[in-house]
Write a protein that holds these residues in place. Structure first.
Motif, short mmCIF file in Angstrom:
data_model
loop_
_atom_site.label_atom_id
_atom_site.label_comp_id
_atom_site.label_asym_id
_atom_site.label_seq_id
_atom_site.Cartn_x
_atom_site.Cartn_y
_atom_site.Cartn_z
N TRP A 13 52.08 40.03 48.50
CA TRP A 13 50.98 39.26 47.93
C TRP A 13 50.73 39.63 46.49
O TRP A 13 50.54 38.78 45.62
CB TRP A 13 49.73 39.49 48.78
CG TRP A 13 48.47 38.94 48.19
CD1 TRP A 13 47.95 37.69 48.37
CD2 TRP A 13 47.56 39.63 47.31
NE1 TRP A 13 46.77 37.56 47.66
CE2 TRP A 13 46.51 38.73 47.00
CE3 TRP A 13 47.53 40.90 46.77
CZ2 TRP A 13 45.46 39.07 46.17
CZ3 TRP A 13 46.47 41.25 45.93
CH2 TRP A 13 45.46 40.34 45.64
N PHE A 14 50.74 40.94 46.20
CA PHE A 14 50.39 41.43 44.87
C PHE A 14 51.40 40.97 43.82
O PHE A 14 51.04 40.76 42.65
CB PHE A 14 50.32 42.96 44.88
CG PHE A 14 49.90 43.57 43.57
CD1 PHE A 14 48.58 43.51 43.16
CD2 PHE A 14 50.83 44.18 42.74
CE1 PHE A 14 48.18 44.06 41.95
CE2 PHE A 14 50.45 44.74 41.53
CZ PHE A 14 49.12 44.68 41.13
N ALA A 15 52.65 40.78 44.22
CA ALA A 15 53.69 40.39 43.27
C ALA A 15 53.37 39.07 42.59
O ALA A 15 53.77 38.83 41.44
CB ALA A 15 55.04 40.30 43.99
N THR A 16 52.64 38.21 43.26
CA THR A 16 52.29 36.90 42.68
C THR A 16 50.81 36.77 42.32
O THR A 16 50.45 35.94 41.50
CB THR A 16 52.66 35.77 43.67
OG1 THR A 16 51.97 35.98 44.91
CG2 THR A 16 54.17 35.75 43.92
N ALA A 17 49.95 37.58 42.95
CA ALA A 17 48.50 37.42 42.77
C ALA A 17 47.90 38.41 41.79
O ALA A 17 46.68 38.41 41.59
CB ALA A 17 47.80 37.54 44.12
N TRP A 18 48.73 39.26 41.15
CA TRP A 18 48.15 40.29 40.28
C TRP A 18 47.35 39.73 39.12
O TRP A 18 46.37 40.37 38.71
CB TRP A 18 49.25 41.24 39.79
CG TRP A 18 50.26 40.63 38.86
CD1 TRP A 18 51.47 40.11 39.18
CD2 TRP A 18 50.13 40.49 37.43
NE1 TRP A 18 52.10 39.64 38.07
CE2 TRP A 18 51.31 39.87 36.98
CE3 TRP A 18 49.14 40.83 36.51
CZ2 TRP A 18 51.51 39.57 35.63
CZ3 TRP A 18 49.35 40.53 35.17
CH2 TRP A 18 50.52 39.92 34.74
#
Length: 555
Positions: free
Chosen positions: A262-267
């Motif tokens: 998730w973090f890879a795209t939502a950062w």
């Protein structure tokens, strides 16, 4: 002669790590933590519509594990201090869930992210997972920040004026911690106010019950007795929600693999919430330093860096297991020591709270204990934080503490607006121009109010002290933050972006008329003008004398 030699010369005493005083201390610390967990669940489930089982099985276990780890570390620290000092009366530092950041995380980060995700068409569980991962991100960032601050505790205290930091905490304490829970207390006034008066008498006014019975426990017990007694008599409103489906259950999520994806795209979205999370973490760092000093004042000399590092580590562990609320040392170590507490109370709190979250009996606590009878404890916490904010601040800085509370009042007004407008059926574009402008102004004043409070309080405190350079520095920083929307964003979402993008977004939303003269350019310019005025005043005016600031004229 070093310390160990001196201890050996005088003879060591066996550490009495548990005693009768630990029982009262355990109930006080445990109920504080359980109360914050009830608050977190209530805000998410009842306030924002999170699926209840999602909160109880995903967010609460990791949050409770943070308390487990932190209090275990503090328990071990007490044993080590007792062994090093040779004293038998060492009291462990209390640790628990941080109440201000509970409100900050839920109301300013997790809740809005959930509603925004639902607005994009995600169903409830998917939206809850998105908001959960965002909460985890902020908790991990807070933990890293605390660990980074641990070696620089003294520097942090020098750089952040108490009036600014404590003023922002006082704002949260009055507006969020005291007022919002008071609405739930007033929702069931007979039971709620029965509990409230016991809390005010025993915790605020310091009355003692027979046998030194814990006031918090008696308040909750009395409130429950009145609440359920009224229900049996047909005069009450009944219990909230439905009973848990199982007596016990095991839940200990480890969401790091899914979170990383998730973090890879939502950062980029997560980055916009750091201006909320980091000041809350900074507050716990300074609070941890203060708590360590208060422990030293009664004879328990803990390492400040180790205490801050421990709370940072506990916060990281909580985030790793899906927690969303940071842990912090609690104010009140001298009070626990006066009770006769040693290390038994932190050990018992660690095991009880940790097991409550992981094995699920917190589900029953949440169902059986009405919010109206446990939230008076939060009202006390808010009053205590506010009182401490003034007590720990020089008299001359009192106006700065009060000034720092103002942006939070704008946020309270915005909460009221957002509650009322949907019910009256008037969207923003159908309101009168003057009303649109008023709402837009309240939106901008409340945007990033925690950071705004800190900067306003710090700037006024420096100005009172005649420190021109520091005042100008705080104002310039406020101008930079307002330029990018960290504070005073005119967008309801509070998104951080360039001024040009903000203006374009305002045109898209049809808000340009309401925000005329209040774009990020205007806000940044306003702080620039203030900085120039202070520079001129510093060059031509006479700075105040310390003694004149301590005694107000005409009083």
């Amino acid at each position: 002669m070093d310390n160990s030699t001196a201890v050996a010369a005088h003879g060591r005493k066996t550490y009495q790590w548990a005693g009768a005083g630990d029982l009262n201390a355990f109930f006080g610390l445990m109920i504080d933590n359980i109360g914050v967990m009830i608050l977190t669940t209530s805000l998410l489930v009842l306030g924002y519509g999170f699926p209840r089982d999602f909160v109880l099985t995903r967010m609460i276990p990791g949050t409770a594990v943070g308390v487990l780890v932190g209090d275990l570390i503090f328990t071990v620290a007490a044993f080590r201090l007792a062994r090093r000092s040779g004293r038998a009366d060492v009291t462990a530092m209390p640790l628990g869930l941080d109440t201000p950041s509970t409100f900050g995380s839920v109301i300013l980060i997790i809740g809005p992210a959930f509603l925004a995700a639902k607005g994009r068409g995600l169903e409830a569980t998917a939206a809850a997972e998105h908001a959960w991962f965002l909460g985890i991100t902020m908790l991990l960032a807070s933990g890293v920040f605390k660990l980074a601050c641990a070696p620089f505790g003294g520097w942090v205290r020098r750089m952040v004026p108490r009036a600014g930091l404590l003023g922002s905490l006082a704002a949260i304490a009055l507006v969020l911690i005291s007022f919002l829970p008071l609405l739930d207390v007033a929702g069931h006034p007979v039971a709620g106010f029965a509990s409230l008066i016991v809390v005010l008498a025993t915790l605020t006014a310091r009355w003692r019950l027979p046998g030194r019975f814990p006031g918090a426990v008696f308040a909750v017990a009395l409130g429950c007795l009145v609440f359920y007694g009224m229900n049996l008599a047909g005069l009450g409103a009944g219990a909230d929600g439905t009973a848990p489906s199982t007596l016990l259950r095991f839940a200990l999520p480890f969401p790091m693999a899914a979170w990383w994806t998730w973090f890879a795209t939502a950062w980029p979205e997560a980055l916009g919430y750091l201006p909320v999370a980091i000041p809350l973490a900074l507050a716990t760092v300074v609070g941890g330093i203060d708590c360590t000093e208060s422990a030293a004042a009664v004879g328990d000399e803990y390492s400040t860096g180790a205490i801050v590092a421990a709370e940072g580590f506990a916060t990281l562990v909580a985030g790793g297991f899906g927690g969303v609320i940071q842990s912090t040392p609690y104010i009140g170590h001298p009070a626990y020591k006066a009770m006769g507490a040693r290390a038994g109370y932190t050990l018992a709190t660690a095991l009880f709270v940790g097991a409550a979250g992981v094995f699920g009996y917190f589900d029953w606590i949440f169902f059986l204990i009405p919010k109206a009878v446990v939230f008076p404890i939060l009202v006390f916490v808010g009053l205590e934080i506010t009182a401490q904010s003034f007590h720990a601040t020089p008299f001359r800085h009192y106006p700065a503490v009060a000034f720092a509370c103002v942006p939070a009042l704008a946020y309270l007004a915005l909460i009221t607006i957002n509650q009322v407008l949907p019910e009256v059926g008037k969207p923003f574009d159908r309101l009168q121009p003057s009303t649109q402008h008023w709402i837009a102004t309240a939106t901008m004043l409340s945007g990033g109010f925690i950071v705004t409070s800190l900067l306003w309080g710090a700037a006024l405190a420096h100005l009172i002290d005649g420190r021109v350079g520091s005042t100008v520095g705080a104002l310039i920083l406020a101008g930079v933050f307002s330029w990018f929307g960290v504070i005073h964003s005119p967008l309801p979402s509070g998104a951080i972006m360039s001024p040009a993008r903000v203006v374009a977004e305002l045109k898209t939303q049809g808000r340009t008329a309401a925000t005329a003269g209040q774009t990020p350019y205007h806000w940044a310019a306003s702080y620039g003008v203030m900085a120039v005025v202070v520079l001129i005043l510093g060059a031509l005016g006479e700075p105040p004398r310390p003694e004149s600031a301590e005694t107000p004229e005409g009083v």
